[in-house]
Structures are given as C-alpha cells and as structure tokens.
Design an enzyme around this catalytic site. Structure first.
Site: not given
Length: 403
Positions: A110-114, A118, A221
């Site tokens: 469902v998502g990705r970050g640095k 996720v 953040d």
C-alpha cells in the site's frame, strides 16, 4: 605537605591558563558574546547559559556555548522528560519483545517510504486486517526509538496503534504491526472536503499533536502522507513516527528531518535547539494547502529554494528579525538567493475555487501558525481553542452530552 601544596597551586594555575587558551580558540558565530569565566576551584561558569561545569571544557563544548547565545526552549511541556524517569525516554536501553512473524500474512503493498515498505496484512489468529510496516536496514537505535515512542503514545487520541513487533528469523528484518485504517489518498480526498470537514480533521490532528507534545515527543514529519483519514468513519490517525524524537530542553537536534515542503524555517536556517513548534509549522503548511487548494503550499525545489518560497510569502523583514533574535546568519549564497521581499497578504491566495473555504477566522488561524519565529506560533492546545474550531467544539460537546 609542601609538595601537595605546590602541586595543587600549579594545577590550579594550569587549569586557569588552559581555560583562557580554549576560550580564545573557540570559534565564534557572532561578535557580541559574553566571556566565560573559570574560577580557581576548577569550576567553569558560562555567563551566556548559566551552566556550571566541574572542569574546564574542551574546545567543542565551548564552541557550542558560543554558538548558542540565545538558548531556545519550548513554551509548553518543557520539562516533561526532565521530570519523567530515564527509562521513559532512554530508548537505547529498550529491550524489544518480539512477537511471532507467522501470525501475520501480507496481502498487498500500500505504500513505501525512505525507511520502510508498507503492506496491508491479515492477523492469522483473528482474521482481522492490519498494516505491516517492514523496515529497511537502519540503525538499531532508530528502530528502538520508533518502538519506544509508539509504546509511550499507545492509547493517545488519533495516534496510530502499534499492535505488535516482529522480525524475520533469518534476515532479522523487523516489522511493525499497526491497526488498519481504510484511508483515502489525500490528493483524491482533499479537493472534496467541505469547510466543516477541514475544520473537523485539523482539530482531530491537533488532538494527536497536543497529546504527543504533552508526552514530551515531537513528531517531526507532519504532512498529508502521514495523516490517514477514513472519511466514511470520519476517523483520523497520525502515522509514521520514524522521525519522532523525545524533547529535552536545550538539546541540539538534527535539522535533516521533516519533508521539504513542510520544513520549518528553523530547520532551513540551521537552528538546532528547536522544539514541538516545528510540528505546528508543518500543520500550518498542510492547512494552507487545504484551504487554498494549493498543494504543496510552499513548493521549493531544494532546501534553499524552500526558504526562498517562504520568504516570498512571509517577507524578508520578519525573516531578518528572526535571524537577529537568535543571532543566526545565512551563508552568503543563500542570502543572495533569498533576496528582499515584502510580505504577501493571505488574500492574494483566494480565488473562485477556494473562496468557500477561506473565512476570516481561517486566515487568522493560519497567520498564527505560519510564523518564522517558532516561539510565536500557536501551541497545539492554543490552536484547539481558536475561534476557527468553535463549531467543531460545539458539536463535540453536544455529542458527549448525548452519550
């Protein structure tokens, strides 16, 4: 006895001489800095900070005092972590209790970050949905910090709930298991929000911020990507506590935090003793984007340009006043880039598409958040009491009376 006397005498003289040399050698950020004195007992006292030291300081310590001629402290919740026992904030000593990774199964990304990827997942024990945040290789200290902060904030209003912590038996890759929130992408959701919706969700976000600040924690953040909204259930959760940190008055923090469009001026001018008010700037940027339908509101191409974009709205007179107050200087290149700008009235951002979202109280509220001087910004609790939220507070009071 004579030997001890002479040794003591020469040691004191040596310490005095050493302190004098160190003071002269300490790099000065500004010209007008009160002198440090070293008394003959071996105690150093700074007239700048009032801190007493039991020995003469090394060059680095003196340099830090010289640079911090105006110490900045949070206006609220200043000493939360001073009063609390060490094990509340000492995340480096955290002994992580690992759960069973086999209890959870990944469904879809469902998502990705640095720092993570996720996934939506399933808890195999109760068949309930969850969110699985698989952390990329980072320092153990950073992982412990996020876990400790989430544990401390557990049960707080609108704080995403940490359910479990697991790791792969072979790779030792850790994963954080969170409650599931059926969130709509903010780029799709925000253009559909009514005036009342914006007031309601910003108020809900303020509840989360005031709570974490009251617990001695800065999020660092705050941005739309980290605010999950289930619009159908009118449920909001503040997520991604990977950059969050415990606040200690006078401590100097890394300025490489927050996402560019939401970075406070303090980060962009390298003021390191910032506090909870950083989150209030980020919230202000979010709010401006929502009411003016301009996302992101400050659209810098890099960190230097980010300050330029802010200066073109808030003006350079107040920026210079801020720099002078905290005895900071921009480097020559950045100063040239920023240039000189007069303050732009908020009314210049109103158009036919956003007029229905921009009330006088919305402008007043925004103006009290987007301030260069972090100490001038509304705190989360002060923000919740602003007239902009009168309707939301009334509805909440009415709802509580009927429950």
């Amino acid at each position: 006895m004579h030997l001890i006397f002479f040794f003591s005498y020469f040691l004191r003289r040596y310490l005095l001489l050493l302190c004098a040399i160190l003071i002269l050698r300490a790099p000065l950020a500004h010209s007008l800095i009160p002198p440090l004195t070293c008394v003959n007992t071996g105690t150093v006292e700074s007239d700048v900070t009032g801190i007493r030291f039991d020995r003469c300081l090394d060059t680095d310590s003196l340099a830090k005092i010289s640079l911090s001629t105006v110490m900045s402290k949070a206006r609220v919740y200043t000493d939360v972590n001073v009063i609390r026992p060490k094990d509340y904030w000492d995340y480096e000593s955290l002994n992580v209790q690992w759960g069973e990774q086999d209890d959870y199964e990944v469904v879809r990304k469902v998502g990705r970050g640095k720092y993570s990827e996720v996934f939506e997942g399933i808890n195999m024990n109760n068949n309930e949905k969850c969110i699985i945040k698989i952390l990329k290789p980072v320092k153990k200290k950073k992982i412990r910090r996020e876990i400790k902060i989430l544990q401390n904030l557990c049960g707080g209003p609108n704080i995403v709930k940490l359910l479990d912590v697991v790791r792969d038996q072979h790779s030792k890759t850790p994963s954080l298991i969170f409650e599931y929130v059926n969130s709509t992408d903010f780029k799709v959701l925000y253009p559909t929000l009514t005036d009342y919706d914006i007031r309601y969700y910003i108020y809900e976000l303020l509840k989360a911020l005031d709570f974490c600040h009251s617990q001695g924690i800065m999020h660092r953040d705050v941005k739309p990507h980290n605010v999950m909204i289930d619009h159908e259930l009118r449920k909001l959760r503040l997520i991604d506590w990977g950059l969050a940190e415990f606040y200690h008055p006078g401590k100097e923090y890394n300025v490489r935090v927050a996402s560019r469009y939401f970075k406070g001026p303090e980060l962009l001018v390298d003021l390191q003793d910032y506090d909870y008010s950083l989150d209030m700037w980020s919230l202000g940027c979010m709010f401006a984007g929502m009411i003016f339908r301009k996302e992101p509101f400050f659209y810098g191409h890099d960190n230097q340009d980010q300050l330029v974009k802010i200066a073109k709205v808030l003006g350079t007179d107040e920026l210079n006043a801020y720099l002078n107050k905290y005895q900071l200087e921009l480097d020559t290149q950045l100063e040239a880039l920023v240039g000189r700008h007069s303050r732009k009235p908020w009314s210049k951002f109103i158009n036919a598409d956003n007029r229905h979202l921009v009330s006088p109280e919305a402008i007043d509220y925004l103006d009290k958040l987007l301030r260069y001087d972090h100490q001038d910004r509304l705190t989360a609790k002060e923000a919740m009491a602003h007239p902009y939220f009168a309707q939301v507070r009334a509805a909440e009071s009415s709802r509580m009376r009927t429950q």
